[in-house]
Write a protein that holds these residues in place. Structure first.
Motif, short mmCIF file in Angstrom:
data_model
loop_
_atom_site.label_atom_id
_atom_site.label_comp_id
_atom_site.label_asym_id
_atom_site.label_seq_id
_atom_site.Cartn_x
_atom_site.Cartn_y
_atom_site.Cartn_z
N PRO A 38 42.94 45.19 54.19
CA PRO A 38 43.32 46.30 55.07
C PRO A 38 43.44 47.58 54.26
O PRO A 38 43.60 47.54 53.03
CB PRO A 38 44.67 45.86 55.63
N THR A 39 43.38 48.71 54.91
CA THR A 39 43.57 49.99 54.23
C THR A 39 44.90 49.97 53.48
O THR A 39 45.93 49.62 54.03
CB THR A 39 43.55 51.15 55.24
N GLY A 40 44.86 50.31 52.21
CA GLY A 40 46.05 50.30 51.37
C GLY A 40 46.42 48.92 50.86
O GLY A 40 47.40 48.76 50.15
N GLY A 41 45.64 47.92 51.22
CA GLY A 41 45.94 46.55 50.81
C GLY A 41 45.41 46.24 49.43
O GLY A 41 44.57 46.94 48.88
N TYR A 42 45.92 45.14 48.87
CA TYR A 42 45.45 44.72 47.56
C TYR A 42 45.55 43.21 47.42
O TYR A 42 46.17 42.53 48.24
CB TYR A 42 46.23 45.42 46.44
N GLY A 43 44.91 42.70 46.41
CA GLY A 43 44.96 41.28 46.11
C GLY A 43 45.24 41.08 44.64
O GLY A 43 45.07 41.99 43.83
N ILE A 44 45.67 39.87 44.30
CA ILE A 44 45.96 39.53 42.91
C ILE A 44 45.10 38.33 42.54
O ILE A 44 45.15 37.29 43.21
CB ILE A 44 47.45 39.19 42.72
N ILE A 45 44.31 38.51 41.49
CA ILE A 45 43.43 37.45 41.01
C ILE A 45 43.79 37.17 39.55
O ILE A 45 43.78 38.09 38.72
CB ILE A 45 41.95 37.83 41.14
N ASP A 46 44.12 35.93 39.26
CA ASP A 46 44.42 35.50 37.88
C ASP A 46 43.12 35.01 37.27
O ASP A 46 42.43 34.18 37.86
CB ASP A 46 45.46 34.38 37.92
N LEU A 47 42.78 35.51 36.09
CA LEU A 47 41.51 35.17 35.47
C LEU A 47 41.60 34.03 34.47
O LEU A 47 40.59 33.66 33.88
CB LEU A 47 40.94 36.41 34.76
N THR A 48 42.80 33.49 34.23
CA THR A 48 42.94 32.46 33.21
C THR A 48 43.43 31.15 33.79
O THR A 48 44.36 31.17 34.58
CB THR A 48 43.93 32.91 32.12
N PRO A 49 42.88 30.03 33.46
CA PRO A 49 41.70 29.89 32.62
C PRO A 49 40.42 30.20 33.39
O PRO A 49 39.41 30.60 32.82
CB PRO A 49 41.72 28.44 32.18
N GLU A 50 40.43 30.04 34.70
CA GLU A 50 39.30 30.39 35.56
C GLU A 50 39.83 31.30 36.67
O GLU A 50 41.00 31.21 37.04
CB GLU A 50 38.67 29.15 36.17
N PRO A 51 38.99 32.18 37.25
CA PRO A 51 39.47 33.06 38.32
C PRO A 51 40.06 32.27 39.49
O PRO A 51 39.48 31.29 39.94
CB PRO A 51 38.22 33.81 38.75
N ARG A 52 41.26 32.68 39.92
CA ARG A 52 41.87 32.09 41.12
C ARG A 52 42.65 33.19 41.84
O ARG A 52 43.23 34.07 41.20
CB ARG A 52 42.78 30.92 40.78
N VAL A 53 42.63 33.13 43.15
CA VAL A 53 43.34 34.12 43.95
C VAL A 53 44.80 33.71 44.04
O VAL A 53 45.13 32.65 44.54
CB VAL A 53 42.71 34.23 45.36
N VAL A 54 45.68 34.57 43.52
CA VAL A 54 47.12 34.33 43.57
C VAL A 54 47.66 34.76 44.93
O VAL A 54 48.46 34.07 45.54
CB VAL A 54 47.85 35.09 42.44
N ASP A 55 47.21 35.93 45.39
CA ASP A 55 47.62 36.44 46.70
C ASP A 55 46.58 37.44 47.16
O ASP A 55 45.85 38.00 46.35
CB ASP A 55 49.00 37.10 46.62
N TRP A 56 46.50 37.65 48.48
CA TRP A 56 45.47 38.51 49.03
C TRP A 56 45.99 39.19 50.28
O TRP A 56 46.87 38.67 50.96
CB TRP A 56 44.22 37.68 49.37
N SER A 57 45.48 40.36 50.54
CA SER A 57 45.81 41.13 51.74
C SER A 57 47.28 41.55 51.75
O SER A 57 47.95 41.55 52.79
CB SER A 57 45.46 40.34 53.00
#
Length: 64
Positions: A38-57
């Motif tokens: 959404p406008t103004g929204g963000y997500g958190i992606i952890d890159l270690t050891p492999e990319p995984r979505v921690v939280d989104w939207s």
């Protein structure tokens, strides 16, 4: 993108349009029904050891 950042220490802030951010999910190998932020929204992606979505939207709190 994630491959290049994975070897860099610390947190990284990537700023992009809300529609383009959904491609970060594809790069992390994730499919979600709410891929477009959404406008103004963000997500958190952890890159270690492999990319995984921690939280989104997520959205910042509204100021009083």
């Amino acid at each position: 993108m994630f491959h290049d950042l994975r070897d860099e220490e610390g947190d990284h802030l990537i700023v992009t349009s809300n529609g383009i951010a959904r491609f970060a999910l594809a790069a992390a190998g994730v499919q979600r029904h709410d891929a477009k932020l959404p406008t103004g929204g963000y997500g958190i992606i952890d890159l270690t050891p492999e990319p995984r979505v921690v939280d989104w939207s997520l959205r910042p709190p509204v100021a009083p």
